[in-house]
Design a protein around this motif. Structure first.
Motif, PDB file in Angstrom:
ATOM      1  N   MET A  35     -14.869  18.077  16.581  1.00 29.00           N
ATOM      2  CA  MET A  35     -15.376  16.793  16.084  1.00 29.00           C
ATOM      3  C   MET A  35     -16.232  16.103  17.137  1.00 29.00           C
ATOM      4  SD  MET A  35     -12.148  15.245  13.909  1.00 29.00           S
ATOM      5  CE  MET A  35     -13.007  13.710  13.598  1.00 29.00           C
ATOM      6  N   ARG A  36     -15.845  16.228  18.381  1.00 26.52           N
ATOM      7  CA  ARG A  36     -16.656  15.635  19.436  1.00 26.52           C
ATOM      8  C   ARG A  36     -17.976  16.386  19.599  1.00 26.52           C
ATOM      9  NH1 ARG A  36     -13.338  16.110  23.147  1.00 26.52           N
ATOM     10  NH2 ARG A  36     -14.256  17.836  24.318  1.00 26.52           N
ATOM     11  N   GLU A  37     -17.954  17.686  19.342  1.00 27.39           N
ATOM     12  CA  GLU A  37     -19.159  18.505  19.499  1.00 27.39           C
ATOM     13  C   GLU A  37     -20.117  18.348  18.324  1.00 27.39           C
ATOM     14  OE1 GLU A  37     -21.768  21.282  21.247  1.00 27.39           O
ATOM     15  OE2 GLU A  37     -20.011  20.265  22.088  1.00 27.39           O
ATOM     16  N   PHE A  38     -19.579  18.301  17.102  1.00 27.67           N
ATOM     17  CA  PHE A  38     -20.431  18.330  15.910  1.00 27.67           C
ATOM     18  C   PHE A  38     -20.487  17.015  15.146  1.00 27.67           C
ATOM     19  CE2 PHE A  38     -18.847  22.835  16.188  1.00 27.67           C
ATOM     20  CZ  PHE A  38     -20.009  23.337  16.731  1.00 27.67           C
ATOM     21  N   GLY A  39     -19.702  16.031  15.544  1.00 24.81           N
ATOM     22  CA  GLY A  39     -19.749  14.753  14.855  1.00 24.81           C
ATOM     23  C   GLY A  39     -18.418  14.394  14.220  1.00 24.81           C
ATOM     24  N   PRO A  40     -18.275  13.137  13.818  1.00 23.72           N
ATOM     25  CA  PRO A  40     -16.983  12.646  13.319  1.00 23.72           C
ATOM     26  C   PRO A  40     -16.679  12.998  11.866  1.00 23.72           C
ATOM     27  CG  PRO A  40     -18.593  10.878  13.313  1.00 23.72           C
ATOM     28  CD  PRO A  40     -19.277  12.070  13.911  1.00 23.72           C
ATOM     29  N   ASP A  41     -17.650  13.541  11.150  1.00 22.41           N
ATOM     30  CA  ASP A  41     -17.449  13.839   9.730  1.00 22.41           C
ATOM     31  C   ASP A  41     -16.544  15.064   9.586  1.00 22.41           C
ATOM     32  OD1 ASP A  41     -17.533  14.398   7.045  1.00 22.41           O
ATOM     33  OD2 ASP A  41     -19.704  14.183   6.856  1.00 22.41           O
ATOM     34  N   SER A  43     -15.323  16.475   6.922  1.00 15.01           N
ATOM     35  CA  SER A  43     -15.724  17.409   5.866  1.00 15.01           C
ATOM     36  C   SER A  43     -16.776  18.386   6.387  1.00 15.01           C
ATOM     37  CB  SER A  43     -16.267  16.642   4.653  1.00 15.01           C
ATOM     38  OG  SER A  43     -17.427  15.893   5.003  1.00 15.01           O
ATOM     39  N   GLU A  44     -17.684  17.886   7.220  1.00 16.39           N
ATOM     40  CA  GLU A  44     -18.703  18.767   7.796  1.00 16.39           C
ATOM     41  C   GLU A  44     -18.080  19.722   8.801  1.00 16.39           C
ATOM     42  OE1 GLU A  44     -22.798  18.380  10.439  1.00 16.39           O
ATOM     43  OE2 GLU A  44     -22.451  16.996   8.778  1.00 16.39           O
ATOM     44  N   ILE A  45     -17.096  19.231   9.559  1.00 18.50           N
ATOM     45  CA  ILE A  45     -16.413  20.089  10.527  1.00 18.50           C
ATOM     46  C   ILE A  45     -15.750  21.265   9.821  1.00 18.50           C
ATOM     47  CG2 ILE A  45     -14.519  20.233  12.194  1.00 18.50           C
ATOM     48  CD1 ILE A  45     -16.964  18.748  13.212  1.00 18.50           C
ATOM     49  N   TYR A  46     -15.038  20.973   8.736  1.00 18.34           N
ATOM     50  CA  TYR A  46     -14.356  22.046   8.010  1.00 18.34           C
ATOM     51  C   TYR A  46     -15.363  22.986   7.347  1.00 18.34           C
ATOM     52  CZ  TYR A  46      -9.641  20.245   8.710  1.00 18.34           C
ATOM     53  OH  TYR A  46      -8.447  19.858   9.276  1.00 18.34           O
ATOM     54  N   PHE A  47     -16.486  22.434   6.917  1.00 18.05           N
ATOM     55  CA  PHE A  47     -17.536  23.278   6.343  1.00 18.05           C
ATOM     56  C   PHE A  47     -18.073  24.244   7.397  1.00 18.05           C
ATOM     57  CE2 PHE A  47     -22.067  24.115   5.665  1.00 18.05           C
ATOM     58  CZ  PHE A  47     -22.035  24.708   4.412  1.00 18.05           C
ATOM     59  N   LEU A  48     -18.317  23.748   8.601  1.00 15.68           N
ATOM     60  CA  LEU A  48     -18.832  24.601   9.672  1.00 15.68           C
ATOM     61  C   LEU A  48     -17.807  25.654  10.081  1.00 15.68           C
ATOM     62  CD1 LEU A  48     -20.622  21.927  11.907  1.00 15.68           C
ATOM     63  CD2 LEU A  48     -21.687  23.583  10.359  1.00 15.68           C
ATOM     64  N   ILE A  49     -16.544  25.256  10.116  1.00 13.59           N
ATOM     65  CA  ILE A  49     -15.492  26.226  10.447  1.00 13.59           C
ATOM     66  C   ILE A  49     -15.444  27.326   9.393  1.00 13.59           C
ATOM     67  CG2 ILE A  49     -12.990  26.545  10.655  1.00 13.59           C
ATOM     68  CD1 ILE A  49     -12.882  23.738  11.882  1.00 13.59           C
ATOM     69  N   ARG A  50     -15.575  26.916   8.135  1.00 15.92           N
ATOM     70  CA  ARG A  50     -15.583  27.907   7.055  1.00 15.92           C
ATOM     71  C   ARG A  50     -16.771  28.849   7.197  1.00 15.92           C
ATOM     72  NH1 ARG A  50     -12.852  31.335   4.305  1.00 15.92           N
ATOM     73  NH2 ARG A  50     -13.983  32.061   2.471  1.00 15.92           N
ATOM     74  N   ARG A  51     -17.906  28.297   7.583  1.00 15.17           N
ATOM     75  CA  ARG A  51     -19.097  29.139   7.757  1.00 15.17           C
ATOM     76  C   ARG A  51     -18.906  30.120   8.908  1.00 15.17           C
ATOM     77  NH1 ARG A  51     -21.620  32.433   6.104  1.00 15.17           N
ATOM     78  NH2 ARG A  51     -23.625  32.993   6.996  1.00 15.17           N
ATOM     79  N   PRO A 180     -26.809  28.402  16.030  1.00 16.06           N
ATOM     80  CA  PRO A 180     -25.829  29.383  16.520  1.00 16.06           C
ATOM     81  C   PRO A 180     -24.706  29.659  15.524  1.00 16.06           C
ATOM     82  CG  PRO A 180     -26.371  27.811  18.246  1.00 16.06           C
ATOM     83  CD  PRO A 180     -26.962  27.274  16.976  1.00 16.06           C
ATOM     84  N   ILE A 181     -24.333  28.645  14.737  1.00 14.39           N
ATOM     85  CA  ILE A 181     -23.241  28.826  13.779  1.00 14.39           C
ATOM     86  C   ILE A 181     -23.708  29.604  12.552  1.00 14.39           C
ATOM     87  CG2 ILE A 181     -21.741  27.596  12.150  1.00 14.39           C
ATOM     88  CD1 ILE A 181     -21.276  25.512  14.263  1.00 14.39           C
ATOM     89  N   PHE A 182     -24.872  29.284  12.045  1.00  9.69           N
ATOM     90  CA  PHE A 182     -25.361  29.946  10.834  1.00  9.69           C
ATOM     91  C   PHE A 182     -26.034  31.282  11.137  1.00  9.69           C
ATOM     92  CE2 PHE A 182     -24.879  25.597   9.433  1.00  9.69           C
ATOM     93  CZ  PHE A 182     -24.392  25.733   8.139  1.00  9.69           C
ATOM     94  N   GLY A 183     -26.715  31.370  12.264  1.00  8.53           N
ATOM     95  CA  GLY A 183     -27.398  32.605  12.618  1.00  8.53           C
ATOM     96  C   GLY A 183     -28.776  32.699  11.987  1.00  8.53           C
ATOM     97  N   TYR A 184     -29.622  33.522  12.576  1.00  8.70           N
ATOM     98  CA  TYR A 184     -31.001  33.653  12.095  1.00  8.70           C
ATOM     99  C   TYR A 184     -31.083  34.387  10.764  1.00  8.70           C
ATOM    100  CZ  TYR A 184     -32.795  31.812  16.473  1.00  8.70           C
ATOM    101  OH  TYR A 184     -33.085  30.975  17.519  1.00  8.70           O
TER     102      TYR A 184
END
Length: 289
Positions: A35-41, A43-51, A180-184
């Motif tokens: 959350m500190r790295e990607f923001g306080p949201d 829902s977005e954190i869990y979305f990124l983790i899922r990705r 880096p999370i999604f990739g090229y």
């Protein structure tokens, strides 16, 4: 100059990125660090983790499809074990565990080496071209402008099409923020979707079709498409087939023409004779003279 990479190296790059996240204390919870790295949201954190998990799972599954006689099965097994550890990093129960413990699952250099050992195989079958930083900056300037969403929403295309295109632009924004999370490779996959929707909106709105924003999205699509790399083997095979076609086709056409010409002539002559001999009597039956 673009750099060629592959799915295996992309996975290692993702692990390196996650390992490089700065923590205040090693006992910080994983979710707090993210959350500190990607923001306080959240829902977005869990979305990124899922990705992240999807990428690890997809790569892990792709290892089962490797059929390279030059690659020792033991090397593939080591890569599979490493990929399994990466997947475990994204288990939901890990989110509330100390970062110092959980991060070891994706920060072990031996695990990275296990994945990199299969890189040469992936690079032959699925090479990827990294975008130059200047290109990334350029397309960010296009898609992060609020004007592009305003122009899309104001178009005369059906509302659902405008919304679909606007949503794709927003998806691209998130992906560019977290490359880096999604990739090229994922960026490249979005190109066809973005292109189709942009053309669909342009079809219904000629003013939009001629606007600079439509052209900018088209340019973004071209940049994203350039991520795909045609394997050298396919390029060479295409050259060989083209050479074969150029060399063989003329002689093949000549042979075919020579073989069929007498038969055609004879057939035409026979038809002419038949036409001269055959008459229809009053009942519609064919009879001779």
């Amino acid at each position: 100059m673009s750099v060629t990479t592959d799915p295996a190296i992309e996975i290692v790059d993702l692990c390196r990125f996650l390992s490089s996240i700065t923590v205040k204390q090693t006992n910080e919870r994983v979710v707090d660090v993210l959350m500190r790295e990607f923001g306080p949201d959240q829902s977005e954190i869990y979305f990124l983790i899922r990705r992240i998990r999807e990428r690890f799972e997809h790569f892990s599954g792709s290892l089962n499809d490797i059929n390279d006689p030059l690659l020792d099965p033991q090397i593939v097994d080591l890569a599979k074990k490493a990929a399994s550890r990466f997947v475990k990093f994204t288990d939901l129960q890990q989110l509330h565990q100390p970062w110092g413990n959980v991060s070891k699952l994706i920060s072990d250099p031996q695990s990275w080496a296990g994945i990199m050992a299969v890189s040469s195989t992936y690079r032959r079958i699925a090479p990827i071209s990294k975008l130059e930083e200047a290109k990334v900056t350029e397309i960010k300037e296009y898609v992060f402008s609020d004007e592009i969403i305003e122009h899309v929403n104001a178009s005369e295309a059906p509302a659902f099409l405008s919304k679909m295109l606007a949503d794709s632009v927003c998806d691209l924004r998130m992906m560019l923020r977290h490359i880096p999370i999604f990739g090229y490779e994922e960026l490249a996959k979005l190109s066809s979707d973005l292109d189709w929707k942009n053309q669909a909106v342009a079809h219904y709105d000629k003013a939009y079709a001629e606007s600079s924003w439509c052209k900018k999205i088209a340019k973004v699509v071209l940049v994203l498409t350039s991520i795909y790399v045609v394997p050298p083997e396919l390029v060479e095979a295409t050259k060989q087939y083209k050479k074969w076609w150029v060399d063989v086709l003329p002689s093949l056409e000549q042979t075919t023409k020579t073989e069929t010409q007498p038969e055609t002539a004879a057939s035409e002559g026979l038809v002419e004779v038949d036409k001269g001999q055959q008459l229809l009597d009053g009942l519609g039956r064919i009879s001779g003279p």
